[in-house]
Scaffold this motif. Structure first.
Motif, PDB file in Angstrom:
ATOM      1  N   ALA A 277       0.864  -1.181   0.000  1.00 34.64           N
ATOM      2  CA  ALA A 277       0.000   0.000   0.000  1.00 34.64           C
ATOM      3  C   ALA A 277       0.895   1.222   0.000  1.00 34.64           C
ATOM      4  O   ALA A 277       1.976   1.218   0.597  1.00 34.64           O
ATOM      5  CB  ALA A 277      -0.890  -0.007   1.240  1.00 34.64           C
ATOM      6  N   THR A 278       0.454   2.282  -0.688  1.00 36.86           N
ATOM      7  CA  THR A 278       1.233   3.519  -0.680  1.00 36.86           C
ATOM      8  C   THR A 278       0.423   4.635  -0.040  1.00 36.86           C
ATOM      9  O   THR A 278      -0.805   4.657  -0.143  1.00 36.86           O
ATOM     10  CB  THR A 278       1.607   3.967  -2.104  1.00 36.86           C
ATOM     11  N   GLY A 279       1.109   5.546   0.601  1.00 41.27           N
ATOM     12  CA  GLY A 279       0.445   6.720   1.167  1.00 41.27           C
ATOM     13  C   GLY A 279       1.162   7.215   2.409  1.00 41.27           C
ATOM     14  O   GLY A 279       1.472   6.425   3.302  1.00 41.27           O
ATOM     15  N   ASP A 280       1.439   8.528   2.442  1.00 42.94           N
ATOM     16  CA  ASP A 280       2.085   9.114   3.614  1.00 42.94           C
ATOM     17  C   ASP A 280       1.151   9.158   4.820  1.00 42.94           C
ATOM     18  O   ASP A 280       1.588   9.293   5.950  1.00 42.94           O
ATOM     19  CB  ASP A 280       2.535  10.553   3.303  1.00 42.94           C
ATOM     20  N   GLU A 281      -0.167   9.056   4.555  1.00 46.65           N
ATOM     21  CA  GLU A 281      -1.137   9.182   5.644  1.00 46.65           C
ATOM     22  C   GLU A 281      -1.421   7.842   6.324  1.00 46.65           C
ATOM     23  O   GLU A 281      -2.231   7.775   7.232  1.00 46.65           O
ATOM     24  CB  GLU A 281      -2.449   9.777   5.094  1.00 46.65           C
ATOM     25  N   LEU A 282      -0.763   6.769   5.861  1.00 47.64           N
ATOM     26  CA  LEU A 282      -1.129   5.447   6.365  1.00 47.64           C
ATOM     27  C   LEU A 282      -0.373   5.071   7.634  1.00 47.64           C
ATOM     28  O   LEU A 282       0.852   5.157   7.700  1.00 47.64           O
ATOM     29  CB  LEU A 282      -0.869   4.383   5.294  1.00 47.64           C
TER      30      LEU A 282
ATOM     31  N   ARG B 132       5.990   4.688   1.724  1.00 46.78           N
ATOM     32  CA  ARG B 132       5.729   6.137   1.704  1.00 46.78           C
ATOM     33  C   ARG B 132       5.661   6.666   0.278  1.00 46.78           C
ATOM     34  O   ARG B 132       6.214   6.075  -0.645  1.00 46.78           O
ATOM     35  CB  ARG B 132       6.870   6.884   2.429  1.00 46.78           C
ATOM     36  N   ASP B 133       4.993   7.808   0.115  1.00 47.55           N
ATOM     37  CA  ASP B 133       4.939   8.474  -1.193  1.00 47.55           C
ATOM     38  C   ASP B 133       6.275   9.154  -1.447  1.00 47.55           C
ATOM     39  O   ASP B 133       6.386  10.377  -1.474  1.00 47.55           O
ATOM     40  CB  ASP B 133       3.820   9.536  -1.207  1.00 47.55           C
ATOM     41  N   ASP B 134       7.290   8.362  -1.646  1.00 47.90           N
ATOM     42  CA  ASP B 134       8.641   8.887  -1.779  1.00 47.90           C
ATOM     43  C   ASP B 134       9.314   8.109  -2.900  1.00 47.90           C
ATOM     44  O   ASP B 134       9.320   6.874  -2.886  1.00 47.90           O
ATOM     45  CB  ASP B 134       9.362   8.666  -0.433  1.00 47.90           C
TER      46      ASP B 134
ATOM     47  N   GLY C 284      -3.332   2.960  -4.069  1.00 44.48           N
ATOM     48  CA  GLY C 284      -3.059   4.381  -3.865  1.00 44.48           C
ATOM     49  C   GLY C 284      -2.059   4.909  -4.878  1.00 44.48           C
ATOM     50  O   GLY C 284      -1.379   4.158  -5.578  1.00 44.48           O
ATOM     51  N   GLY C 285      -2.020   6.242  -4.967  1.00 39.66           N
ATOM     52  CA  GLY C 285      -1.000   6.877  -5.791  1.00 39.66           C
ATOM     53  C   GLY C 285      -1.282   6.943  -7.281  1.00 39.66           C
ATOM     54  O   GLY C 285      -0.417   7.367  -8.038  1.00 39.66           O
ATOM     55  N   VAL C 286      -2.470   6.533  -7.723  1.00 33.56           N
ATOM     56  CA  VAL C 286      -2.753   6.605  -9.162  1.00 33.56           C
ATOM     57  C   VAL C 286      -3.812   7.649  -9.502  1.00 33.56           C
ATOM     58  O   VAL C 286      -4.179   7.810 -10.661  1.00 33.56           O
ATOM     59  CB  VAL C 286      -3.181   5.229  -9.742  1.00 33.56           C
TER      60      VAL C 286
ATOM     61  N   GLY D 290      -4.259  13.673  -8.600  1.00 28.45           N
ATOM     62  CA  GLY D 290      -3.395  14.479  -7.742  1.00 28.45           C
ATOM     63  C   GLY D 290      -2.033  13.864  -7.482  1.00 28.45           C
ATOM     64  O   GLY D 290      -1.103  14.553  -7.108  1.00 28.45           O
ATOM     65  N   GLU D 291      -1.914  12.567  -7.656  1.00 27.70           N
ATOM     66  CA  GLU D 291      -0.693  11.895  -7.227  1.00 27.70           C
ATOM     67  C   GLU D 291       0.091  11.238  -8.355  1.00 27.70           C
ATOM     68  O   GLU D 291       1.268  10.943  -8.190  1.00 27.70           O
ATOM     69  CB  GLU D 291      -1.039  10.785  -6.228  1.00 27.70           C
ATOM     70  N   ALA D 292      -0.550  11.018  -9.470  1.00 26.67           N
ATOM     71  CA  ALA D 292       0.005  10.086 -10.452  1.00 26.67           C
ATOM     72  C   ALA D 292       1.307  10.549 -11.099  1.00 26.67           C
ATOM     73  O   ALA D 292       2.089   9.720 -11.536  1.00 26.67           O
ATOM     74  CB  ALA D 292      -1.025   9.776 -11.517  1.00 26.67           C
TER      75      ALA D 292
HETATM   76 MG    MG Z   1      -2.222   8.273  -1.735  1.00 27.81          MG
END
Ligand code: MG
Ligand code: AMP
Length: 417
Positions: free
Chosen positions: A194-199, A237-239, A261-263, A266-268
């Motif tokens: 899973a991706t996401g800085d908020e996780l 992380r989104d890194d 996540g990440g697609v 806003g993030e892609a």
């Molecule tokens: Mg995300």
């Protein structure tokens, strides 16, 4: 944009307005199923994909035998009512060795081999003992109550085909042939993260702005049910550096990589740039709800499914795209598509034409009829809707609003065998 339009097997598909069926077609055109196989004991073969045809070496049943408890007789002896001499008994597993001549019969149990000379079984309940003889009433039919050798499986006639997923009945069927192990396709290896800085991960306190990661758990559940070999690579992380490392690890050790996540729009962008370096991945906007953004392609030899982040969208895109792709990659050639059934919608449903919707439904019985209603709130983040549902209500691309009483298609979550 140009960086993501080079996936060779996806030439000709417009990533910005894909219908669900077109997206599935595009995915299918890229996939190459596993070919390696291994020999495994039959119990372990449950849920696995057969890699050989099963051809019986024997007949099942091996001998003509009785389907009932009663008397084995020679049909040619029978008249209106006939008195026969009982000359012995035949039990399941214990053969009557003698030969039955005219005017004679043998007491027989279910599953016992038909004694030589007999061809018909008369059930016990309609016979009478008459002075030490057995009275058979009129009206019997030749060959009744007999199970013939090979009537279930015939020696030499293939019964299960390579590419079939083995179900409980198949295990019994293979066992009935005396076969103890079979060739099965190797398990598909699927890695996910899973991706996401908020996780936040379970066990850590939740800080402001964070959510606990639930996607890896639904993915774990869905993948486990499909019998693939899974590898959970955690939260990333989104890194760019962390993501690159995760993609490299995942793709080097598995046939399929699934991310969440990440697609979304806003993030892609930075994920797109990363993908362009690592492999061939196309970012799609699919005409569906939930689950509009999705990425699909290859990194090295691994197929990548970049699912959206919203918890319901993850499950919907998994079931509508990933599941069948995994079945195909596993080498299945039997029918594995989950069927659509028509039932009555008990309430009106909001829907606009131009996208396929997967509303979460509850199939219920009212009077004698099966009907469906939604679980209520249908937001892509409302995971409770998946938990409460027992089916998807599939509202087709062209379809508009549904009135109460109209038929809709549903896809059941649970199957029997
Ligand atoms: Mg995300
Ligand atoms: P994204 O697709 O990354 O923009 O995420 C969309 C929404 O899904 C956001 O509200 C995220 O917080 C949520 N989300 C993303 N990944 C997860 C996850 N692993 N578990 C729970 N929620 C998530």
């Amino acid at each position: 944009m140009s960086i993501v339009e080079t996936v060779s097997c996806l030439d000709g598909y417009d990533p910005n307005a894909l219908r669900v069926d077109t997206a599935n077609e595009a995915i299918r055109s890229c996939l190459t199923p596993v070919t390696q196989s291994e020999s495994i004991p039959i119990r372990d073969a449950l849920g696995r994909v057969l890699a050989q045809d099963i051809v019986p070496a024997i007949n099942v049943p091996a001998h003509d035998n009785s389907a009932m408890d009663g008397y084995a007789v020679r049909f040619s002896d029978l008249k209106e009512e006939t008195l026969l001499e009982e000359i012995g008994s035949a039990f399941a597993g214990r053969v009557f060795e003698g030969k039955v001549g005219p005017g004679q019969c043998v007491r027989i149990m279910t599953g016992a081999v038909m004694p030589a000379g007999t061809d018909t079984v008369v059930i016990q309940e309609i016979t009478k003992k008459d002075n030490g003889r057995i009275a058979i009433p009129a009206g019997q039919k030749a060959k009744q109550n007999v199970r013939y050798a090979g009537e279930d499986l015939k020696a030499g006639v293939p019964v299960l085909k390579s590419g079939r997923m083995i179900r409980p009945a198949d295990l019994g069927l293979i066992a009935s042939l005396g076969i103890g192990s079979v060739q099965a396709k190797r398990k598909l290896r699927v890695a996910f993260f899973a991706t996401g800085d908020e996780l936040a991960s379970i066990g850590k306190p939740l800080r402001e702005g964070e959510v606990y990661d639930s996607n890896r758990y639904t993915l774990y559940g869905m993948l486990s049910r499909l019998g693939v070999q899974i590898s959970d690579l955690g939260v990333v992380r989104d890194d760019p550096a962390a993501l690159e490392a995760a993609f490299r690890t995942a793709s080097s050790q598995s046939d399929v990589v699934i991310t969440t996540g990440g697609v979304s729009v806003g993030e892609a962008d930075f994920v797109k740039q990363l993908m362009a370096r690592l492999g061939e991945v196309l970012f799609w906007k699919i005409a569906m709800r939930p689950g509009r953004p999705m990425a699909f392609g290859k990194i090295g030899d691994a197929f990548l499914f970049g699912l959206p982040g919203n918890p319901v969208a993850v499950m919907v895109t998994f079931y509508q795209f990933v599941r069948d792709a995994l079945m195909h990659l596993s080498g299945r050639t039997d029918e594995y598509t989950v069927p659509l059934m028509k039932v009555t919608s008990s309430h009106p449903l909001r829907k606009v034409p131009g996208r396929t919707e997967y509303q979460r439904g509850i199939l219920f019985r009212e009077d004698a009829e099966w009907k469906v209603r939604t679980t209520g709130q249908q937001g892509a983040g409302v995971l409770r809707s998946m938990s409460e549902a027992n089916c998807f209500i599939v509202l087709e691309h062209e379809r508009g609003r549904v009135e109460a009483g109209e038929a809709v298609s549903v896809q059941l979550f649970e199957g029997l065998a």
